[in-house]
Design a protein around this motif. Structure first.
Motif, mmCIF file in Angstrom:
data_model
loop_
_atom_site.group_PDB
_atom_site.id
_atom_site.type_symbol
_atom_site.label_atom_id
_atom_site.label_comp_id
_atom_site.label_asym_id
_atom_site.label_seq_id
_atom_site.Cartn_x
_atom_site.Cartn_y
_atom_site.Cartn_z
ATOM 1 N N THR A 1 0.826 -1.201 0.000
ATOM 2 C CA THR A 1 0.000 0.000 0.000
ATOM 3 C C THR A 1 0.861 1.253 0.000
ATOM 4 N N SER A 2 2.158 1.080 0.079
ATOM 5 C CA SER A 2 3.110 2.196 0.069
ATOM 6 C C SER A 2 4.431 1.693 -0.492
ATOM 7 N N LEU A 3 5.206 2.617 -1.099
ATOM 8 C CA LEU A 3 6.530 2.265 -1.604
ATOM 9 C C LEU A 3 7.603 2.390 -0.534
ATOM 10 N N ILE A 4 7.273 3.008 0.589
ATOM 11 C CA ILE A 4 8.261 3.281 1.631
ATOM 12 C C ILE A 4 8.876 2.011 2.227
ATOM 13 N N PRO A 5 8.100 0.944 2.553
ATOM 14 C CA PRO A 5 8.733 -0.256 3.117
ATOM 15 C C PRO A 5 9.835 -0.823 2.231
#
Length: 799
Positions: A549-553
């Motif tokens: 749900t996010s590219l941050i991980p």
């Protein structure tokens, strides 16, 4: 799989060459990777009967054998230890060329002339045994060419590449069934009779299957009074040409029937089974077991074992145990023919790093209705090869018969998928040729009943593929798919994405690509709303169970790996999609995002660059501003952020047309420590689609200013909650068309400034495109700006 061409012809009649059958199978979905002729060039080898043997007069290890070749007798010198009178053996006379290339000539050996030689399996290219002369079984006329006396010697081996869903073709009968269906001819199974005693098997053996979920069916038969010995040459040859090593008549029989019908079988020495009992159940926790190859293995959880009354005796579906193997003294054998749950066998074999002929077939699914027939078949063959008495009856534990659900097949839908114009009768005929039952056949549809050996037929498209295979892919006309032309929007979007990447590269960032699958924790850790996770049905690992749900991980994972390798100066970014579950919709929402991460030194470690300066909030904000400027998007505002996982005083949200499109700033120190970072992590994540909508397709160029500019400074005190971006926009709005730029050049908090306030200084450049501005023109606008700042944001002007 290695398929004997002559063995294949025992079960289906055809008059086609091996090459033609190979083409037929390949076009039918069973790829034939190679054709190898075997047993060729043996026409000069003759059958010979040994009529007399005497020792060589000048050599202790040699013998003189008189052999009968039809109407004549020849004496040859032989050094094999296994020759005996009345044996039928192969003879190579002078002038014969062996498969190895050796030409036979008459020569003198220790003073005795030898016109030729008797041959071993290896010398004839029929096996690997070179320890003695090849001895043929049964009554055979002497002086007959080998291919004429034993027609099975000359053969062709087809090497088939069977896809994982077609485990039913991992046998000679399964391949014969395919050939028959593709040719439209009948096929047959071997016929045999069992000679049983009057003693029921139930009086001496029993079966218990507590774990029927892993073993739906288990069949056993019992044979007493057998004699262990070598198998006949024909059996050994068939096994060798199929890639299986011959061991003994009983074990060879189980392997031969496995190759024939695809059902893995196992023979236990019944005298080694405690209490004459078979128990099929999961292993004990921490249990170890020694398999037939002599390796002691620690069993994984839920491994299915075959046990007797006290201990494990086989690793179900994979390999037997050393403690119950067939040996030279075995006289009673219990035959196992079972259907094991394929996924359980796959998990156990993978955990143990094992792959056997049995596990390979069980993993792909075997015919549960064929286990009983295979038990009868191997029992007949063992009795034929090793003698013995077959106890009457059999043991069969099959509490819940396995059935395949029917599949509804639409005639129009199938034709639409294949690009054909077949009627329902033709489709039904093609499916029947594959053993598929047909019910409720009409002109519009029919109900197909998958046979017990086809685990892969579950959907309408599966049946459509079967129709295409039998009809012939080569017979389907070549047509262009009917499509409606539309603008290629993906190309334009691709251009914008490439522009975005080029701008990030220009800012010193390097692109990375990470997995779209993340752990359950990572799937919710960096989202700002309560959107539900999108879980995978069959995840690869525990760290890849939901869609991201996010590219941050992914960026944090890359940064952590690099820092662990002592590469701490990072500027990385990723451009990719995130996935969010939408209630009431089957498919998730896909958002195109850009995320970046920076940490470590601001500049490269070069002699002409400042040192000991680390990246901060303004570095990543500057990279975003460069991106926005490069995309010609000028209406984005930076406002204080309240994102929970970001540093509360060093982060900002990006607003475009009143909508939040992302954030930028420093990762919260608490969150950074949770991920094992001891240094500051600065990052951003934004939605790209809103920027692409605002992005200008063409850049507009304006001529250089012809008239001079005037600069004036504004210095004032304002509350800390008022951002410089808000004031900059307010000044630009009030200046109309004569303000060329507004720059914040000083920001101060500290002594002489009240608590909760800050001092700001802006430099405003005034410039007109059509005239030279006067002091009065500038002062009028400048005064209006100062008044607006006092009224709208409570600014106190400083002199």
């Amino acid at each position: 799989m290695l398929v004997s061409f002559k063995w294949l012809k025992e079960f289906v009649d055809f008059d086609l060459s091996p090459e033609r059958i190979a083409d037929l199978l390949t076009m039918g979905g069973i790829e034939v990777e190679g054709i190898k002729p075997v047993g060729q060039g043996l026409e000069g080898i003759l059958t010979a009967r040994i009529v007399h043997i005497e020792k060589h007069p000048h050599a202790d290890k040699l013998s003189l054998a008189d052999i009968e070749l039809g109407q004549k007798t020849v004496r040859v010198v032989c050094g094999a230890p296994n020759i005996a009178v009345d044996q039928t053996v192969p003879y190579a006379g002078p002038g014969v060329v062996l498969p190895s290339g050796l030409e036979i000539v008459e020569r003198e050996i220790k003073g005795v002339s030898s016109p030729g030689m008797l041959c071993s399996e290896k010398e004839l290219g029929l096996g690997e045994d070179a320890s003695g002369i090849l001895v043929f079984d049964g009554e055979v006329s002497s002086g007959v060419p080998l291919p004429q006396a034993f027609p099975y010697i000359e053969d062709c081996i087809l090497e088939t590449s069977v896809t994982p869903n077609r485990g039913d073709c991992l046998s000679i009968l399964g391949t014969a069934r395919e050939v028959a269906a593709l040719l439209g001819v009948p096929w047959r199974i071997p016929e045999f009779d069992l000679d049983e005693s009057s003693v029921p098997i139930g009086t001496k053996a029993s079966i218990e299957v507590p774990d029927t979920d892993l073993c739906p069916r288990y069949v056993a038969r019992l044979i007493e009074g057998i004699k262990i010995g070598p198998s006949p040459f024909e059996v050994r040859l068939r096994l060798a040409r199929s890639g299986v090593r011959a061991i003994s008549n009983v074990v060879d029989a189980t392997n031969l029937i496995l190759l024939e019908c695809g059902q893995p079988l196992h023979a236990f020495d019944f005298s080694l089974l405690e209490d004459g009992k078979i128990v099929v159940k999961r292993c004990d926790p921490g249990e170890t077991f020694t398999t037939l190859d002599g390796a002691e293995r620690k069993l994984p959880e839920n491994a299915l074992m075959i046990r007797d009354g006290k201990r494990s005796v086989a690793l179900a579906g994979i390999m037997g145990g050393l403690n119950s193997e067939i040996n030279d003294t075995t006289s009673t054998v219990l035959i196992e023919s079972a259907c094991f749950e394929r996924f359980g066998i796959r998990r156990t074999a993978k955990a143990l790093g094992m792959s056997t002929e049995a596990s390979y077939r069980f993993e792909r699914g075997i015919d549960p209705d064929g286990t009983l027939w295979a038990a009868h078949r191997v029992t007949h063959l063992i009795q034929k090869l090793a003698g013995g008495t077959v106890l009457s009856g059999y043991l069969d534990v099959y509490p819940v018969p396995i059935s395949r659900p029917p599949v509804c097949v639409g005639v129009a839908k199938t034709n639409s998928l294949l690009g054909t114009d077949l009627d329902g009768i033709s489709m039904a005929d093609y499916l029947k040729r594959l053993g598929i039952g047909i019910e409720n056949a009409t002109e519009e549809s029919l109900t197909a009943l998958p046979p017990s050996w086809r685990w892969d037929l579950e959907r309408e498209v599966d049946m459509a593929e079967e129709v295409a295979r039998v009809f012939g892919f080569q017979n389907i006309p070549l047509t262009l798919a009917a499509t409606q032309s539309s603008a290629d929007l993906t190309r334009e979007n691709h251009r914008k994405i490439q522009t975005t990447k080029s701008l990030m590269n220009a800012s010193g960032y390097s692109e990375v690509i990470t997995m779209s699958f993340v752990s359950r924790q990572a799937g919710t850790e960096f989202v700002q709303d309560s959107s539900s996770e999108l879980a995978l049905i069959n995840p690869l690992t525990e760290d890849a169970v939901v869609m991201r749900t996010s590219l941050i991980p992914g960026l944090l994972s890359v940064a952590k790996r690099n820092i662990n390798f002592r590469w701490e100066d990072l500027k990385i970014y990723e451009c990719g999609k995130t996935f969010t579950s939408v209630p009431g919709r089957e498919l998730p929402r896909e958002d195109l995002r850009l995320a970046g991460l920076a940490t470590g030194s601001r500049y490269p470690d070069l002699w002409n660059m400042p040192r000991n300066e680390t990246v901060d909030f303004y570095d990543v904000k500057g990279a975003l501003e460069n991106l926005l400027d490069g995309l010609s998007v000028h209406d984005v505002q930076f406002t204080p952020s309240k994102v929970s996982f970001m540093h509360p005083g060093k982060s900002a949200d990006l607003m475009l047309d009143g909508c939040n499109i992302g954030y930028v700033g420093e990762l919260s120190p608490i969150k950074a420590r949770e991920h094992g970072f001891e240094i500051g992590i600065y990052m951003f994540e934004i939605l790209l689609e809103p920027l692409f909508v605002q992005m200008r397709k063409e850049r507009l160029f304006t001529p250089l200013p012809r008239y001079p500019f005037i600069e004036r400074d504004l210095s004032f005190i304002v509350e800390e909650k008022v951002s410089g971006d808000v004031i900059k926009r307010l000044i630009s709005r009030l200046g109309h068309d004569i303000i060329a730029s507004v720059v914040l050049f000083d920001l101060y908090k500290g002594e002489s400034i009240p608590e909760g306030y800050q001092s700001m200084a802006f430099r405003v450049r005034y410039q007109s495109e059509d005239r030279t501005l006067t002091d009065e023109d500038v002062q009028e606008v400048h005064s209006r700006i100062a008044d607006a700042l006092k009224n709208e944001v409570g600014a106190a002007m400083r002199e």
